[in-house]
Design a protein around this motif. Structure first.
Motif, PDB file in Angstrom:
ATOM      1  N   GLU A   1       3.162   5.964  -5.801  1.00 61.66           N
ATOM      2  CA  GLU A   1       2.916   6.003  -7.247  1.00 61.66           C
ATOM      3  C   GLU A   1       1.740   6.916  -7.576  1.00 61.66           C
ATOM      4  OE1 GLU A   1       2.351   3.019 -11.092  1.00 61.66           O
ATOM      5  OE2 GLU A   1       2.510   2.180  -9.064  1.00 61.66           O
ATOM      6  N   VAL A   2       0.701   6.888  -6.727  1.00 65.05           N
ATOM      7  CA  VAL A   2      -0.440   7.791  -6.929  1.00 65.05           C
ATOM      8  C   VAL A   2       0.027   9.248  -6.848  1.00 65.05           C
ATOM      9  CG1 VAL A   2      -2.626   8.595  -5.970  1.00 65.05           C
ATOM     10  CG2 VAL A   2      -2.168   6.148  -6.119  1.00 65.05           C
ATOM     11  N   LEU A   3       0.865   9.545  -5.859  1.00 67.31           N
ATOM     12  CA  LEU A   3       1.387  10.902  -5.712  1.00 67.31           C
ATOM     13  C   LEU A   3       2.254  11.290  -6.917  1.00 67.31           C
ATOM     14  CD1 LEU A   3       2.330  10.824  -1.922  1.00 67.31           C
ATOM     15  CD2 LEU A   3       0.504  12.158  -2.979  1.00 67.31           C
ATOM     16  N   ASP A   4       3.008  10.348  -7.436  1.00 64.31           N
ATOM     17  CA  ASP A   4       3.880  10.618  -8.572  1.00 64.31           C
ATOM     18  C   ASP A   4       3.082  10.861  -9.848  1.00 64.31           C
ATOM     19  OD1 ASP A   4       6.543  10.721  -9.805  1.00 64.31           O
ATOM     20  OD2 ASP A   4       5.938   8.857 -10.794  1.00 64.31           O
ATOM     21  N   ARG A   5       1.995  10.101 -10.017  1.00 62.83           N
ATOM     22  CA  ARG A   5       1.216  10.200 -11.264  1.00 62.83           C
ATOM     23  C   ARG A   5       0.053  11.182 -11.159  1.00 62.83           C
ATOM     24  NH1 ARG A   5       0.692   3.999 -13.416  1.00 62.83           N
ATOM     25  NH2 ARG A   5      -0.127   5.083 -15.253  1.00 62.83           N
ATOM     26  N   GLY A   6      -0.225  11.633  -9.944  1.00 63.23           N
ATOM     27  CA  GLY A   6      -1.234  12.672  -9.764  1.00 63.23           C
ATOM     28  C   GLY A   6      -2.663  12.187  -9.676  1.00 63.23           C
ATOM     29  N   SER A   7      -2.892  10.882  -9.800  1.00 62.76           N
ATOM     30  CA  SER A   7      -4.252  10.342  -9.750  1.00 62.76           C
ATOM     31  C   SER A   7      -4.207   8.855  -9.419  1.00 62.76           C
ATOM     32  CB  SER A   7      -4.962  10.542 -11.098  1.00 62.76           C
ATOM     33  OG  SER A   7      -6.200   9.852 -11.128  1.00 62.76           O
ATOM     34  N   ALA A   8      -5.242   8.401  -8.719  1.00 67.15           N
ATOM     35  CA  ALA A   8      -5.308   6.983  -8.377  1.00 67.15           C
ATOM     36  C   ALA A   8      -5.803   6.133  -9.540  1.00 67.15           C
ATOM     37  CB  ALA A   8      -6.228   6.778  -7.166  1.00 67.15           C
ATOM     38  N   ALA A   9      -6.526   6.734 -10.481  1.00 67.86           N
ATOM     39  CA  ALA A   9      -7.165   5.950 -11.545  1.00 67.86           C
ATOM     40  C   ALA A   9      -6.184   5.079 -12.321  1.00 67.86           C
ATOM     41  CB  ALA A   9      -7.937   6.872 -12.477  1.00 67.86           C
TER      42      ALA A   9
ATOM     43  N   VAL B   1      -0.197   5.476   4.895  1.00 68.10           N
ATOM     44  CA  VAL B   1      -0.223   6.941   4.934  1.00 68.10           C
ATOM     45  C   VAL B   1       0.767   7.456   5.975  1.00 68.10           C
ATOM     46  CG1 VAL B   1      -1.632   8.972   5.460  1.00 68.10           C
ATOM     47  CG2 VAL B   1      -2.596   7.108   4.105  1.00 68.10           C
ATOM     48  N   LEU B   2       0.782   6.817   7.155  1.00 71.92           N
ATOM     49  CA  LEU B   2       1.705   7.212   8.215  1.00 71.92           C
ATOM     50  C   LEU B   2       3.157   7.075   7.760  1.00 71.92           C
ATOM     51  CD1 LEU B   2       2.421   7.977  11.143  1.00 71.92           C
ATOM     52  CD2 LEU B   2       2.170   5.547  11.738  1.00 71.92           C
ATOM     53  N   THR B   3       3.504   5.941   7.178  1.00 70.84           N
ATOM     54  CA  THR B   3       4.904   5.705   6.797  1.00 70.84           C
ATOM     55  C   THR B   3       5.321   6.558   5.605  1.00 70.84           C
ATOM     56  OG1 THR B   3       4.243   3.769   5.457  1.00 70.84           O
ATOM     57  CG2 THR B   3       4.904   3.361   7.738  1.00 70.84           C
ATOM     58  N   ALA B   4       4.426   6.716   4.626  1.00 75.86           N
ATOM     59  CA  ALA B   4       4.773   7.477   3.425  1.00 75.86           C
ATOM     60  C   ALA B   4       4.909   8.971   3.707  1.00 75.86           C
ATOM     61  CB  ALA B   4       3.721   7.250   2.339  1.00 75.86           C
ATOM     62  N   SER B   5       4.213   9.467   4.712  1.00 75.72           N
ATOM     63  CA  SER B   5       4.223  10.899   4.984  1.00 75.72           C
ATOM     64  C   SER B   5       5.273  11.311   6.009  1.00 75.72           C
ATOM     65  CB  SER B   5       2.843  11.350   5.470  1.00 75.72           C
ATOM     66  OG  SER B   5       2.485  10.688   6.667  1.00 75.72           O
ATOM     67  N   THR B   6       6.012  10.342   6.549  1.00 76.79           N
ATOM     68  CA  THR B   6       7.013  10.665   7.573  1.00 76.79           C
ATOM     69  C   THR B   6       8.419  10.235   7.163  1.00 76.79           C
ATOM     70  OG1 THR B   6       6.433   8.582   8.688  1.00 76.79           O
ATOM     71  CG2 THR B   6       5.394  10.594   9.510  1.00 76.79           C
TER      72      THR B   6
ATOM     73  N   ALA C   1       0.828  -1.201   0.000  1.00 79.93           N
ATOM     74  CA  ALA C   1       0.000   0.000   0.000  1.00 79.93           C
ATOM     75  C   ALA C   1       0.868   1.259   0.000  1.00 79.93           C
ATOM     76  CB  ALA C   1      -0.927  -0.014   1.221  1.00 79.93           C
ATOM     77  N   HIS C   2       1.974   1.226   0.724  1.00 82.75           N
ATOM     78  CA  HIS C   2       2.915   2.357   0.758  1.00 82.75           C
ATOM     79  C   HIS C   2       3.425   2.672  -0.655  1.00 82.75           C
ATOM     80  CE1 HIS C   2       6.466   4.535   2.683  1.00 82.75           C
ATOM     81  NE2 HIS C   2       6.902   4.336   1.448  1.00 82.75           N
ATOM     82  N   ARG C   3       3.875   1.657  -1.362  1.00 80.55           N
ATOM     83  CA  ARG C   3       4.403   1.869  -2.717  1.00 80.55           C
ATOM     84  C   ARG C   3       3.307   2.377  -3.652  1.00 80.55           C
ATOM     85  NH1 ARG C   3       6.743  -3.018  -0.967  1.00 80.55           N
ATOM     86  NH2 ARG C   3       9.002  -2.840  -0.628  1.00 80.55           N
TER      87      ARG C   3
ATOM     88  N   PRO D   1      10.633   4.068   5.125  1.00 78.18           N
ATOM     89  CA  PRO D   1      10.658   3.188   3.952  1.00 78.18           C
ATOM     90  C   PRO D   1       9.390   2.336   3.900  1.00 78.18           C
ATOM     91  CG  PRO D   1      12.026   2.272   5.683  1.00 78.18           C
ATOM     92  CD  PRO D   1      11.578   3.622   6.168  1.00 78.18           C
ATOM     93  N   ALA D   2       9.189   1.681   2.771  1.00 75.78           N
ATOM     94  CA  ALA D   2       7.982   0.869   2.590  1.00 75.78           C
ATOM     95  C   ALA D   2       7.878  -0.246   3.618  1.00 75.78           C
ATOM     96  CB  ALA D   2       7.953   0.291   1.177  1.00 75.78           C
TER      97      ALA D   2
END
Length: 424
Positions: A280-288, A359-364, A274-276, A367-368
């Motif tokens: 990727e969603v943040l990198d591509r700008g959308s979850a779709a 969300v906790l790990t990715a925002s602080t 889920a972290h990865r 690592p995954a």
């Protein structure tokens, strides 16, 4: 009134009356009490125990549904007083687990799980000799070793340093737990250079997961995550721990069994996936497009759905509420909500704790694999609680019978294969 007499208190039964209603001997009634299946009470000036009639009747109905003659079913049935999961809520020893986790530290929740007593301000510390042995063993591992590898080695090293590890009395096992958990944390190499191995366990663990200095909100979120994950009934790793404890493996070995199962991709590693995905969603700008790629590859979308909760995982709800108060978690939190909203077009799956942990790990800056580490450290307390219960049961009871489906004997002796013939 005596044990064999009639209870005069309204709605309560004597031992004799309870035994008759259950169809068992009085001695078995006391065994039910010791296993947490019945609660008893002594009245003022009374030598005998009394039992609530409704509770006895409910147990009698359950026993009728589970005939004693079904020996194999009884052997595989694990009765526990630790965690109840019921209608999108879960409870530790009858207390709402999310409220407990939000209002008490991980160490306090662990103590509650082990003893049924809340000890405000309790902190776990590792003996220096044990911690040094664990660190030395972990430092000898290859540099690419993961945190779960290090935790397993730390547990084994701590066991080797403890000559009293085979004492399975309740006090000894709880004492082991209070030192093993901080030893596991201390054995992990620190990332934050200014860390101090003192204070709450969450602070010490934080220093092993990220180089970013924490604020109080972030530390509270990590501490709450640990407490939320302490136990969750008979997950696969917990069952492995109980099997080990049934064979009277010492608590270090039982925890090692849990760590081995936890490393499977369908258990502890789920938050890393889920972290990865969130990155990727943040990198591509959308979850779709990210969700589409997961489904195209034939994979389930990580962090969604839980077979024990028809609605949203209560652990995710509690953790999301804390993350919403952390400004730095905003982007990852928005990405998680985007994933849920995107998949909601075709399925009713809700967020589970793996997504909230991601969300906790990715925002602080973690690592995954940090989610798996948090999970492992947290669940060690629950594994010890289950080991304590299993040590009270009959040894080696968790031994199911195999259902043989192979060729029926007698069969002729096998002939050597031509591939095995010696070369001339």
């Amino acid at each position: 009134m005596t044990d064999q007499g009639s209870a005069h208190e309204s709605g309560r039964l004597s031992t004799k009356e309870a035994a008759e209603l259950l169809g068992v001997k009085p001695e078995t009634v006391y065994a039910y009490v010791s296993r947490g299946l019945l609660s008893s009470r002594r009245g003022p000036g009374s030598r005998g125990s009394t039992f609530e009639a409704k509770e006895v009747e409910a147990l009698a109905r359950r026993n009728r549904r589970e005939p004693a003659a079904a020996t194999t079913a009884d052997e595989l049935s694990v009765r526990t007083r630790i965690t109840l999961i019921d209608k999108d809520r879960y409870y530790y020893r009858g207390v709402d687990a999310t409220e407990l986790a939000l209002n008490h530290s991980y160490e306090e929740v662990a103590e509650w799980l082990w003893t049924g007593v809340l000890r405000p301000g309790v902190e776990f510390t590792a003996p220096e000799e044990t911690a040094a042995a664990a660190r030395s063993a972990v430092d000898a591992l290859p540099e690419h070793s993961g945190h779960t590898d290090r935790l397993r080695v730390a547990a084994i090293s701590a066991a080797a340093a403890d000559p009293l590890r085979f004492d399975l009395s309740e006090d000894a096992v709880i004492g082991t737990a209070r030192t093993l958990i901080p030893t596991l944390v201390t054995a992990l190499p620190p990332v934050l250079p200014t860390h101090r191995d003192a204070g709450p366990l969450a602070r010490r663990l934080w220093a092993r997961l990220t180089g970013i200095q924490p604020d109080e909100a972030a530390l509270h979120a990590l501490d709450t995550a640990l407490a939320l994950l302490v136990d969750h009934d008979l997950a696969a790793s917990t069952l492995a721990v109980r099997v080990a404890a049934s064979a009277r493996a010492h608590p270090y070995a039982a925890v090692s069994a849990g760590l081995g199962v936890l490393e499977g991709p369908l258990h502890g590693a789920a938050s890393g996936l889920a972290h990865r995905m969130l990155l990727e969603v943040l990198d591509r700008g959308s979850a779709a497009p990210v969700v589409a790629d997961e489904l195209r590859a034939g994979r389930r979308v990580p962090g969604l759905g839980h077979r024990l909760y028809p609605g949203e995982d209560p652990r995710a709800q509690a953790l999301f509420a804390l993350l919403e108060a952390m400004p730095k978690a905003g982007p990852a939190l928005a990405a998680a909500h985007d994933v849920v909203a995107t998949t909601a077009r075709h399925t009713d799956l809700r967020a589970n704790v793996d997504l909230a942990l991601a969300v906790l790990t990715a925002s602080t800056g973690m690592p995954a694999e940090a989610g798996e580490t948090i999970f492992a450290v947290a669940r060690t307390a629950g594994w010890i609680a289950h080991a304590l219960e299993e040590y009270e049961e009959r040894p080696l009871r968790m031994r199911p019978s195999g259902q043989y489906v192979g060729l029926r004997p007698p069969r002729p002796q096998p002939m050597p294969s031509s591939e095995d013939a010696p070369v001339a």
